[in-house]
Scaffold this motif. Structure first.
Motif, mmCIF file in Angstrom:
data_model
loop_
_atom_site.group_PDB
_atom_site.id
_atom_site.type_symbol
_atom_site.label_atom_id
_atom_site.label_comp_id
_atom_site.label_asym_id
_atom_site.label_seq_id
_atom_site.Cartn_x
_atom_site.Cartn_y
_atom_site.Cartn_z
ATOM 1 N N ALA A 184 0.669 -1.303 -0.067
ATOM 2 C CA ALA A 184 0.108 -0.121 0.104
ATOM 3 C C ALA A 184 0.890 1.325 0.110
ATOM 4 O O ALA A 184 0.575 2.365 -0.634
ATOM 5 N N PRO A 185 1.810 1.479 0.770
ATOM 6 C CA PRO A 185 2.770 2.611 0.682
ATOM 7 C C PRO A 185 3.250 3.076 -0.630
ATOM 8 O O PRO A 185 3.398 3.829 -1.031
ATOM 9 N N ILE A 186 3.345 2.024 -1.624
ATOM 10 C CA ILE A 186 3.711 2.196 -2.987
ATOM 11 C C ILE A 186 2.636 3.176 -3.830
ATOM 12 O O ILE A 186 3.214 4.090 -4.375
ATOM 13 N N SER A 187 1.277 3.045 -3.223
ATOM 14 C CA SER A 187 0.451 3.697 -3.946
ATOM 15 C C SER A 187 0.495 5.216 -3.220
ATOM 16 O O SER A 187 0.602 6.172 -4.002
ATOM 17 N N TYR B 113 6.007 -7.976 9.423
ATOM 18 C CA TYR B 113 5.266 -8.572 10.744
ATOM 19 C C TYR B 113 4.782 -7.039 11.535
ATOM 20 O O TYR B 113 5.368 -6.054 11.067
ATOM 21 N N PRO B 114 3.872 -7.371 12.559
ATOM 22 C CA PRO B 114 3.674 -6.297 13.273
ATOM 23 C C PRO B 114 4.470 -5.526 13.904
ATOM 24 O O PRO B 114 5.492 -6.195 14.237
ATOM 25 N N GLY B 115 4.934 -4.386 13.920
ATOM 26 C CA GLY B 115 5.911 -3.718 14.382
ATOM 27 C C GLY B 115 7.012 -3.043 13.345
ATOM 28 O O GLY B 115 7.487 -1.993 13.515
ATOM 29 N N ASP B 116 6.916 -3.587 12.166
ATOM 30 C CA ASP B 116 7.534 -3.369 10.987
ATOM 31 C C ASP B 116 7.387 -2.047 10.482
ATOM 32 O O ASP B 116 5.948 -1.716 10.264
ATOM 33 N N THR B 117 8.087 -1.301 9.934
ATOM 34 C CA THR B 117 7.844 0.177 9.398
ATOM 35 C C THR B 117 8.019 -0.323 7.785
ATOM 36 O O THR B 117 9.328 -0.688 7.587
ATOM 37 N N VAL B 118 7.141 0.000 6.870
ATOM 38 C CA VAL B 118 7.556 -0.317 5.451
ATOM 39 C C VAL B 118 7.698 1.058 5.004
ATOM 40 O O VAL B 118 6.825 1.850 5.036
ATOM 41 N N THR B 119 8.633 1.252 4.220
ATOM 42 C CA THR B 119 8.934 2.513 3.358
ATOM 43 C C THR B 119 8.962 2.180 1.805
ATOM 44 O O THR B 119 9.741 1.237 1.504
ATOM 45 N N ALA B 120 7.991 2.734 1.330
ATOM 46 C CA ALA B 120 8.119 2.535 -0.265
ATOM 47 C C ALA B 120 8.722 3.829 -1.056
ATOM 48 O O ALA B 120 8.532 4.838 -0.541
ATOM 49 N N THR B 121 9.461 3.365 -2.152
ATOM 50 C CA THR B 121 9.932 4.273 -2.959
ATOM 51 C C THR B 121 9.494 4.115 -4.402
ATOM 52 O O THR B 121 9.531 2.902 -4.934
ATOM 53 N N VAL B 122 9.215 5.066 -5.181
ATOM 54 C CA VAL B 122 8.754 5.084 -6.439
ATOM 55 C C VAL B 122 9.722 6.096 -7.368
ATOM 56 O O VAL B 122 10.137 7.086 -6.748
ATOM 57 N N GLU B 123 10.158 5.573 -8.605
ATOM 58 C CA GLU B 123 11.119 6.396 -9.307
ATOM 59 C C GLU B 123 10.369 6.240 -10.729
ATOM 60 O O GLU B 123 10.358 5.271 -11.239
ATOM 61 N N VAL B 124 10.472 7.574 -11.293
ATOM 62 C CA VAL B 124 9.962 7.528 -12.724
ATOM 63 C C VAL B 124 11.051 7.167 -13.613
ATOM 64 O O VAL B 124 12.182 7.823 -13.711
ATOM 65 N N VAL B 125 10.949 6.038 -14.318
ATOM 66 C CA VAL B 125 12.269 5.419 -15.109
ATOM 67 C C VAL B 125 11.869 5.413 -16.505
ATOM 68 O O VAL B 125 13.183 5.292 -17.290
#
Length: 131
Positions: free
Chosen positions: A58-61, A85-97
């Motif tokens: 979801a963070p990708i969106s 897992y619960p407690g994890d922080t998910v960081t999404a990165t998008v790049e226009v290529v």
């Protein structure tokens, strides 16, 4: 108003909690016990509850939405590489290529905790923001 162009990047994060997983299950109707039942999940290859794959993605969106212009999804390919897992922080990165023409751009998409959890690419429309 600018639109997304090659080289633009954006990032978004979410911290996954047990409550986030439960809310996502209720929202989507996906009540797989690997997400909701700690006892059941502890007996699986993951050793405990994990987030839904789409919750992990979801963070990708959210990151794509932070690119210049109005972003409209056309397609998204995803590979789920590691559990969240619960407690994890998910960081999404998008790049226009790549500029595909006709207001369409291709994005490289990645979501990570301390390792890559989701990778892929997306094609989006990037059009000027209407005011």
């Amino acid at each position: 108003m600018p639109v997304a162009s090659v080289g633009d990047t954006a990032e978004a994060s979410i911290t996954v909690t047990e409550q986030t997983i439960e809310a996502f299950a209720d929202l989507t109707g996906d009540h797989n016990p690997i997400h909701e039942d700690p006892e059941y999940a502890s007996e699986t290859m993951f050793g405990g509850r994990i987030a839904h794959g789409m919750l992990s993605a979801a963070p990708i969106s959210a990151a794509a939405a932070d690119l210049p212009g109005d972003i409209i999804y056309l397609s998204q390919d995803l590979t789920f590489e590691n559990p969240v897992y619960p407690g994890d922080t998910v960081t999404a990165t998008v790049e226009v290529v790549e500029d595909l023409g006709g207001d369409r751009v291709r994005l490289d998409t990645t979501a990570e905790t301390d390792e890559t959890v989701v990778s892929g690419e997306a094609v989006v429309l990037s059009v000027p923001h209407e005011t």
